[in-house]
Design an enzyme around this catalytic site. Structure first.
Site, short mmCIF file in Angstrom:
data_model
loop_
_atom_site.label_atom_id
_atom_site.label_comp_id
_atom_site.label_asym_id
_atom_site.label_seq_id
_atom_site.Cartn_x
_atom_site.Cartn_y
_atom_site.Cartn_z
N THR A 265 0.82 -1.21 0.00
CA THR A 265 0.00 0.00 0.00
C THR A 265 0.86 1.26 0.00
O THR A 265 0.49 2.28 -0.58
CB THR A 265 -0.92 0.01 1.24
OG1 THR A 265 -1.57 -1.25 1.33
CG2 THR A 265 -1.95 1.11 1.13
N GLY B 268 0.28 1.01 5.95
CA GLY B 268 -0.77 0.05 5.62
C GLY B 268 -1.04 -0.80 6.85
O GLY B 268 -0.33 -0.71 7.84
N ALA B 269 -2.08 -1.65 6.81
CA ALA B 269 -2.37 -2.53 7.94
C ALA B 269 -2.86 -3.87 7.40
O ALA B 269 -3.41 -3.95 6.31
CB ALA B 269 -3.42 -1.91 8.84
N LYS C 30 -0.33 -5.47 12.31
CA LYS C 30 0.63 -5.14 11.27
C LYS C 30 1.82 -6.08 11.37
O LYS C 30 1.97 -6.77 12.34
CB LYS C 30 1.10 -3.69 11.44
CG LYS C 30 0.01 -2.68 11.14
CD LYS C 30 0.49 -1.25 11.34
CE LYS C 30 1.79 -0.93 10.68
NZ LYS C 30 1.87 -1.33 9.27
N GLY C 31 2.65 -6.06 10.34
CA GLY C 31 3.87 -6.87 10.39
C GLY C 31 3.89 -8.00 9.38
O GLY C 31 4.80 -8.81 9.38
N GLY C 32 2.90 -8.01 8.48
CA GLY C 32 2.90 -9.03 7.43
C GLY C 32 4.15 -8.97 6.59
O GLY C 32 4.57 -9.95 5.99
N GLY C 33 4.77 -7.79 6.55
CA GLY C 33 5.99 -7.62 5.78
C GLY C 33 7.22 -7.60 6.67
O GLY C 33 8.30 -7.24 6.24
N GLU D 292 7.90 0.50 12.19
CA GLU D 292 6.58 1.10 11.97
C GLU D 292 6.00 1.59 13.28
O GLU D 292 5.34 2.61 13.35
CB GLU D 292 5.64 0.10 11.30
CG GLU D 292 6.01 -0.15 9.85
CD GLU D 292 5.14 -1.20 9.18
OE1 GLU D 292 5.09 -1.20 7.96
OE2 GLU D 292 4.53 -2.02 9.89
O1 LIG Z 1 5.39 -5.25 7.98
C1 LIG Z 1 4.65 -4.77 7.16
C2 LIG Z 1 3.62 -3.76 7.47
O2 LIG Z 1 3.04 -3.87 8.73
C3 LIG Z 1 2.58 -3.55 6.36
O3 LIG Z 1 2.14 -2.24 6.55
C4 LIG Z 1 1.35 -4.47 6.47
O4 LIG Z 1 1.78 -5.82 6.45
C5 LIG Z 1 0.38 -4.20 5.26
O5 LIG Z 1 1.05 -4.49 4.07
P1 LIG Z 1 0.36 -4.28 2.63
O6 LIG Z 1 0.26 -2.80 2.41
O7 LIG Z 1 1.28 -4.95 1.66
O8 LIG Z 1 -1.01 -4.94 2.67
#
Ligand SMILES: O=C[C@H](O)[C@H](O)[C@H](O)COP(=O)(O)O
Length: 302
Positions: free
Chosen positions: A93, A148-149, A160-163, A169
Site C-alpha cells: 500500500t 498500511g495494515a 501489522k507486520g505481514g511484511g 513502523e
Molecule cells: O510489515 C509490514 C507492514 O506492517 C505492512 O504495513 C502491512 O503488512 C500491510 O502491508 P500491505 O500494504 O502490503 O497490505
C-alpha cells in the site's frame, strides 16, 4: 492531538472483502481478510485504512485501485508541504502513498521522509524524495505517518507486520482485526526463540517461526536482523483478559494482550497497534466501488 498518528489501509490481495469490520476477537474467529492502512504522525497522528465490502476475492487491479484511492485520500487529507518529518510504513500500500506524495502539485521539497525498512526507503529514493532515518531526527518529531495494515477492527486497533517491518513502523507511528491468517507477527531476538515459543503457547496462542520461503533457506530475517514469529489464535480463543468483564470490551482485550506480549522476554516488538501501542487515529478503507470509507475517532468504535 499529541501522541496520535494517521493511518491508511486497504484489503490485501489474498484477502476476502469483508462486509464489515468486526472486533478482533470475532474477526480472528470468523473472517479471513486483511486490511492494510497507512498513516501518520507524531503530534497529530492518525492512521487510515481501506476496507472492501463483498465476500468475493478482489482482482489484483481492483485491489490496487482501492489501495490507490485510499492512499490518495489520506495524503490529500493529512499531508501538508510545510511538514518537516513524515513517517512512511512498509508494504504494497505504501507504494501508492509514495506515488501520491511524489505527484503532489505543491511538491514535498520541505519534507524529510522517514522510511521503516529497505523497501520503503528504496521507494522514496526512486521517487526523488528526501530520506532520513528514525535515529537521525528528534524523538516525536514526525508530523504524520502513513502506513498500511493487515487488519483493522472497529476500534481502530490494528495488526501489522505481514511484511516483517513492524518494529520501525511502531517507532514512527503511534497506532487489529480479523482472522489474520498468519496470526500476530512478533519480532524476536533469534536466540530467545525457544523461550518466546513457550511463552506464547502459555497464552494458548499457536506460534510458528516465519520462514524465508522459496527465496531464502531458513527463517525470515527482519531489517533489524531478528526472527519473526506468527502467533495464531486457536479456534474458540477467548483472549487473555483477567476477567470476563474485560473480555466484553474488545479494545480492552487487545490492550491486555499487547501488554502481556510485551512482557515476554525476547520479544522485541509485536504487531498489535492498539490503544497502548499506537493505534491509528484515522483509517481509510478502499472500497470496491471506488469510494473511500473513513474510520475515525467519531466513528462506531472509539
Ligand atoms: O510489515 C509490514 C507492514 O506492517 C505492512 O504495513 C502491512 O503488512 C500491510 O502491508 P500491505 O500494504 O502490503 O497490505
Amino acid at each position: 492531538m499529541i501522541g496520535s498518528r494517521r493511518l491508511i489501509g486497504h484489503v490485501r490481495a489474498s484477502a476476502r472483502y469483508p462486509t464489515y469490520v468486526i472486533p478482533l476477537r470475532q474477526l480472528r474467529l470468523t473472517k479471513s481478510y486483511k486490511t492494510p492502512f497507512m498513516a501518520p504522525i507524531p503530534r497529530t497522528p492518525l492512521h487510515q485504512a481501506i476496507r472492501c465490502l463483498s465476500t468475493a476475492t478482489p482482482s489484483t487491479s481492483a485491489l490496487e485501485a482501492a489501495k490507490h484511492a485510499a492512499s490518495l485520500r489520506a495524503v490529500q487529507t493529512h499531508y501538508h508541504p510545510s511538514m518537516r518529518y513524515v513517517g512512511i510504513g512498509s508494504g504494497s500500500t505504501i507504494a501508492h502513498v509514495v506515488s501520491a506524495l511524489s505527484s503532489l502539485p505543491s511538491g514535498a521539497a520541505n519534507t524529510t521522509f522517514i522510511p521503516t525498512g529497505f523497501q520503503s526507503r528504496q521507494l522514496l529514493l526512486s521517487a526523488g524524495l528526501r530520506v532520513s532515518a528514525i535515529d537521525e531526527v528528534p524523538p516525536y518529531a514526525v508530523d504524520v505517518a502513513f502506513d498500511g495494515a493487515d487488519e483493522v477492527d472497529p476500534y481502530r486497533n490494528c495488526i501489522k507486520g505481514g511484511g516483517a517491518c513492524l518494529l520501525l513502523e511502531k517507532l514512527i507511528s503511534p497506532a487489529l482485526g480479523t482472522t489474520y491468517t498468519r496470526g500476530i507477527p512478533i519480532e524476536i531476538l533469534s536466540i530467545s526463540l525457544p523461550y518466546v515459543l513457550a511463552g506464547l503457547k502459555g497464552l494458548n496462542l499457536q506460534p510458528e517461526l516465519r520462514m524465508g520461503g522459496s527465496a531464502k533457506a531458513g527463517p525470515c530475517i527482519t531489517d533489524n536482523g531478528n526472527f519473526v514469529v506468527d502467533a495464531k489464535f486457536p479456534a474458540g480463543y477467548k483472549g487473555c483478559a483477567e476477567d470476563e468483564a474485560k473480555r466484553l470490551d474488545c479494545s480492552e482485550n487487545v490492550m491486555q494482550l499487547a501488554k502481556v506480549l510485551n512482557g515476554i522476554v525476547g520479544v522485541v516488538e509485536h504487531g498489535l497497534f492498539s490503544q497502548v501501542d499506537k493505534k491509528p487515529e484515522v483509517v481509510y478503507f478502499g472500497m470496491q466501488d471506488g469510494q473511500v470509507q473513513v474510520l475515525g475517532p467519531n466513528c462506531p468504535g472509539k
